[in-house]
Design a protein around this motif. Structure first.
Motif, PDB file in Angstrom:
ATOM      1  N   UNK A 347     -50.281 -31.147  -9.629  1.00 49.03           N
ATOM      2  CA  UNK A 347     -50.685 -29.740  -9.463  1.00 49.03           C
ATOM      3  C   UNK A 347     -51.534 -29.246 -10.620  1.00 49.03           C
ATOM      4  N   UNK A 348     -51.530 -30.035 -11.708  1.00 45.17           N
ATOM      5  CA  UNK A 348     -52.283 -29.617 -12.878  1.00 45.17           C
ATOM      6  C   UNK A 348     -53.753 -29.437 -12.504  1.00 45.17           C
ATOM      7  N   UNK A 349     -54.329 -28.293 -12.865  1.00 43.13           N
ATOM      8  CA  UNK A 349     -55.743 -28.051 -12.558  1.00 43.13           C
ATOM      9  C   UNK A 349     -56.529 -28.024 -13.843  1.00 43.13           C
ATOM     10  N   UNK A 350     -57.525 -28.873 -13.926  1.00 45.46           N
ATOM     11  CA  UNK A 350     -58.366 -28.857 -15.115  1.00 45.46           C
ATOM     12  C   UNK A 350     -59.765 -29.335 -14.731  1.00 45.46           C
ATOM     13  N   UNK A 351     -60.686 -29.210 -15.672  1.00 49.46           N
ATOM     14  CA  UNK A 351     -62.022 -29.762 -15.448  1.00 49.46           C
ATOM     15  C   UNK A 351     -62.020 -31.207 -15.944  1.00 49.46           C
ATOM     16  N   UNK A 352     -62.994 -31.978 -15.499  1.00 52.00           N
ATOM     17  CA  UNK A 352     -63.013 -33.398 -15.858  1.00 52.00           C
ATOM     18  C   UNK A 352     -64.400 -33.868 -16.278  1.00 52.00           C
TER      19      UNK A 352
END
Ligand code: HSE
Length: 442
Positions: A347-352
């Motif tokens: 569920x972790x939301x981050x940019x990549x």
């Protein structure tokens, strides 16, 4: 006359030797500062003939840990051997023998903290462990006492000096991972077995201890998602640098409405991020409290003397009786707090940051963009440099940064990209992170 406090040190590697050195060279000055006379009565080592960086008087040197435990004039045992099972048995025995304990052993406290703290309470003794997290930075005490008014919603740390040294050297001198590791070992930053440093385990041990104290929940080491730095390539550090990022091994504990996220991952942060300029063997930890806002702790997290600085601080806290008082009142340790609840994984939301190797023929770039679009992932930037010469079948690196997306979605997109004919080799994926926003400090 000053009270005499007898000390027994078990384990005399880099940290133990530095503790001996401070006690022998600065004993008088420590007495003048505290009114307590610290008497080093035992130094227990495996090999009494080994050369050490400090001269230890022969009459206190031995290879028998039972000696300090049986000595009624030894009040504090310093466990500085590392590992888990042997120090566990030793500490339990020391508590049974009525000794207080100082330890720098993060693995032990992360994996067995609950039973050890409970045993200390049962024995009416205390355990102090400032040196277990962040080396010489007075972090545990600051979070536990200095920030007691706060609900802490996030902790971001560079908690392993070896990894930070390696990442710094790889970028500044464009040396390989293994050459930078060899340098770190020569300088004495790495553990005897550097695997635990570089695979992220050491940072995860420290995060489990620090997060438990900061969040007032028992944070289970096994719930930390851990990735080390062993597969990082200079190419990616340089490509990140070009985009304005620096790569750090970040240990993160973050509270969300649906639970806690605990991660240790190599992460790209902007060069303007407060942790970006932490270089070499230094550690730094950002703690975000609802009242205080952002606090940043910085210092040497590895090496004998910095760690000994924290060990001696603990010895003084125990010797003055402060540690016993705080330990018995402390409800934040693993034997007295509820288990943390965790956010569902993925569920972790981050940019990549992604690096994809493409065959040098038409259509490859479009296919990558299509895969990302099909997964609902928005592209933030896309960089492909003109090859210096005909690539002759070699992969042409394409670097993509994405907008925030769910971890599980990005992993699915990477799998789909890897199956494309145009893609050569493994897709490299490193999360990128903005500075954490203070929840409130008004
Ligand atoms: N080897 C550790 C580090 C220091 O490199 O940070 C002890 O925890």
């Amino acid at each position: 006359m000053a009270d005499k406090i007898g000390i027994g040190i078990i384990g005399c590697g880099a940290v133990g030797s530095a503790v001996v050195r401070i006690l022998l060279e600065q004993g008088r000055s420590l007495t003048a500062r505290t009114g307590l006379d610290l008497e080093l009565r035992h130094v227990i080592v495996q090999d009494t003939h080994k050369e050490r960086p400090v001269d230890i008087p022969k009459d206190i040197l031995s290879n028998d840990p039972a000696q300090p435990l049986a000595d009624p004039d030894t009040h504090i045992i310093l466990e500085l051997i590392g590992g888990v099972d042997t120090p566990m048995d030793l500490i339990l025995e020391a508590l049974r023998c009525g000794k207080d304990v100082v330890t720098a052993n993060k693995a032990l406290l992360a994996l067995r903290g609950g039973p050890i703290f409970a045993a200390a309470r049962e024995a009416g003794r205390c355990i102090a462990f400032e040196a277990a997290v962040g080396g010489g930075i007075p972090l545990i005490e600051s979070v536990r006492r200095g920030l007691i008014a706060n609900e802490i919603d996030a902790v971001y740390g560079i908690l392993n000096g070896t990894c930070n040294y390696i990442l710094t050297r790889m970028l500044e001198s464009e040396v390989s991972y293994s050459d930078a590791l060899a340098e770190a070992q020569q300088l004495g930053y790495a553990e005897a077995d550097p695997t635990l440093d570089v695979d992220g385990t050491d940072s995860a041990h420290k995060l489990a201890i620090l997060a438990s104290i900061a969040m007032r929940k028992t944070c289970d080491y096994d719930r930390i998602s851990v990735r080390g730095i062993t597969d990082l390539e200079v190419t990616d550090l340089l490509a990140g640098d070009e985009l304005g990022y620096v790569c750090k091994l970040l240990a993160i504990a973050q509270k969300h409405d649906n639970g806690l996220d605990l991660t240790v991952h190599p992460t790209f942060i902007r060069k303007s991020h407060p942790l970006a300029s932490v270089a070499g063997p230094f550690n730094a930890v950002s703690v975000y409290g609802h009242a205080v806002g952002h606090t940043l702790f910085y210092g040497r997290g590895a090496g004998g003397m910095p760690t000994a600085s924290a060990v001696i601080a603990d010895v003084m806290e125990v010797a003055t009786g402060n540690a016993a008082r705080t330990f018995s009142q402390l409800t934040r340790l693993a034997d007295r707090t509820d288990a943390a609840t965790y956010r569902p994984s993925g569920e972790n939301e981050t940019a990549f940051y992604l690096r994809v190797g493409l065959e040098d023929r038409p259509g490859g770039m479009a296919r990558i963009a299509t895969v990302l679009g099909d997964h609902g992932i928005s592209i933030a930037s896309l960089v492909q440099h003109e090859p210096h010469q005909a690539s002759g079948g070699d992969a042409v690196p394409v670097v993509v940064t994405t907008r925030e997306s769910k971890d599980s979605t990005v992993q699915a997109a990477i799998k789909a990209m890897s199956e494309l004919d145009a893609v050569i080799g493994q897709v490299i994926c490193i999360p990128t992170l903005d500075e954490h926003v203070e929840s409130s400090h008004a």
